[in-house]
Design an enzyme around this catalytic site. Structure first.
Site, PDB file in Angstrom:
ATOM      1  N   LYS A  13      -0.695  -3.094   6.913  1.00  0.00           N
ATOM      2  CA  LYS A  13      -0.019  -1.887   7.410  1.00  0.00           C
ATOM      3  C   LYS A  13      -1.020  -0.747   7.615  1.00  0.00           C
ATOM      4  O   LYS A  13      -0.974  -0.060   8.626  1.00  0.00           O
ATOM      5  CB  LYS A  13       1.066  -1.431   6.414  1.00  0.00           C
ATOM      6  N   ARG A  88       9.895   2.558  -0.516  1.00  0.00           N
ATOM      7  CA  ARG A  88       9.658   1.277  -1.164  1.00  0.00           C
ATOM      8  C   ARG A  88      10.869   0.826  -1.959  1.00  0.00           C
ATOM      9  O   ARG A  88      10.857  -0.260  -2.528  1.00  0.00           O
ATOM     10  CB  ARG A  88       8.482   1.410  -2.120  1.00  0.00           C
ATOM     11  N   ARG A 122     -10.339  -7.137   0.305  1.00  0.00           N
ATOM     12  CA  ARG A 122     -10.211  -5.793   0.872  1.00  0.00           C
ATOM     13  C   ARG A 122     -11.232  -4.830   0.254  1.00  0.00           C
ATOM     14  O   ARG A 122     -11.528  -4.878  -0.928  1.00  0.00           O
ATOM     15  CB  ARG A 122      -8.795  -5.263   0.616  1.00  0.00           C
ATOM     16  N   ARG A 155     -10.263  -1.570  -4.753  1.00  0.00           N
ATOM     17  CA  ARG A 155      -9.214  -0.872  -5.497  1.00  0.00           C
ATOM     18  C   ARG A 155      -8.914  -1.601  -6.805  1.00  0.00           C
ATOM     19  O   ARG A 155      -8.862  -2.828  -6.824  1.00  0.00           O
ATOM     20  CB  ARG A 155      -7.938  -0.807  -4.647  1.00  0.00           C
ATOM     21  N   ARG A 166       2.151  -6.395  -8.058  1.00  0.00           N
ATOM     22  CA  ARG A 166       2.591  -5.690  -6.842  1.00  0.00           C
ATOM     23  C   ARG A 166       3.476  -6.574  -5.973  1.00  0.00           C
ATOM     24  O   ARG A 166       4.435  -6.099  -5.369  1.00  0.00           O
ATOM     25  CB  ARG A 166       1.365  -5.221  -6.036  1.00  0.00           C
TER      26      ARG A 166
END
Ligand code: AMP
Length: 210
Positions: A13, A88, A122, A155, A166
């Site tokens: 996203k 969310r 990532r 992260r 998550r």
């Protein structure tokens, strides 16, 4: 154009939203990025949310809603925005409906196995928040951001245990939003598995821009 980007963590996203800024000429509002800036600045908000975010859990609804309501009151969002990472929960979606009417909700569809691969590779710019990937979206210069030259980092919530948490939170709290917005006739699904270029093409098609 007022858009919501919905989809699992790691669905891409943030990457597509950065392209969407150019395509739609609207600001990209990422609640995750706003929280991460607050953590870096060690502001009261940052101190409040740091442990939750690093563990892969959600910040409480009231805090997330307050943050977005304030951001959407700013001048640059009046003709549109891309909301990435908000809402969310159904509670957040109902709150949002009280202060802004969205035009479309883009649902980034992607299998869990691909998500795990993406999140573990990532890298995020410490300075401007731009996203890269060590295989799929390599920075031109290793460890440095293409946009601002800032240092790239992993992260804390991209560590394996936090990723699992998550995904679980996403399944329990965010997936119900897909039906919520589908019932309102606002949802468009896009296949988020391909290259950045192919997902951008699907995004444009979903908005009737191609
Ligand atoms: P993201 O960058 O969207 O993956 O968000 C990173 C983290 O920020 C999430 O795992 C949550 O802890 C927190 N967060 C971001 N957006 C929200 C939201 N709308 N509601 C609650 N927590 C959020």
């Amino acid at each position: 154009m007022k858009l919501i980007f919905l989809g699992s963590p790691g669905a891409g996203k943030g990457t597509i939203a950065a392209k969407g800024v150019e395509i739609c000429k609207v600001p990209h509002i990422s609640t995750g990025a706003l929280f991460r800036s607050a953590i870096t600045a060690m502001s009261p908000l940052g101190c409040q949310v740091k442990a939750l975010i690093e563990a892969g859990r959600l910040v409480d609804d009231e805090t997330a809603i307050f943050l977005v309501k304030e951001r959407l009151a700013q001048e640059d969002t009046q003709s549109g925005y891309i909301l990435d990472g908000f809402p969310r929960t159904i509670f957040q979606a109902e709150a949002l409906a009280q202060f802004s009417a969205v035009d479309k909700v883009v649902n980034f569809d992607i299998p869990d196995a691909v998500v795990l691969e993406r999140l573990s590779g990532r890298r995020v710019c410490r300075k401007c928040g731009a996203n890269f990937h060590i295989i799929f979206n390599k920075p031109k210069q290793e460890q440095h951001c293409d946009v601002c030259g800032g240092e790239l980092f992993i992260r804390k919530d991209d560590q394996e245990e936090a990723i699992r948490e998550r995904l679980e939170v996403y399944r329990e709290q965010t997936i119900p939003l897909i039906e919520y917005y589908r019932k309102q006739g606002l949802l468009v699904d896009i296949d988020a598995q391909g290259s950045v270029d192919s997902v951008v093409a699907s995004f444009k098609q979903a908005l009737g821009m191609q």
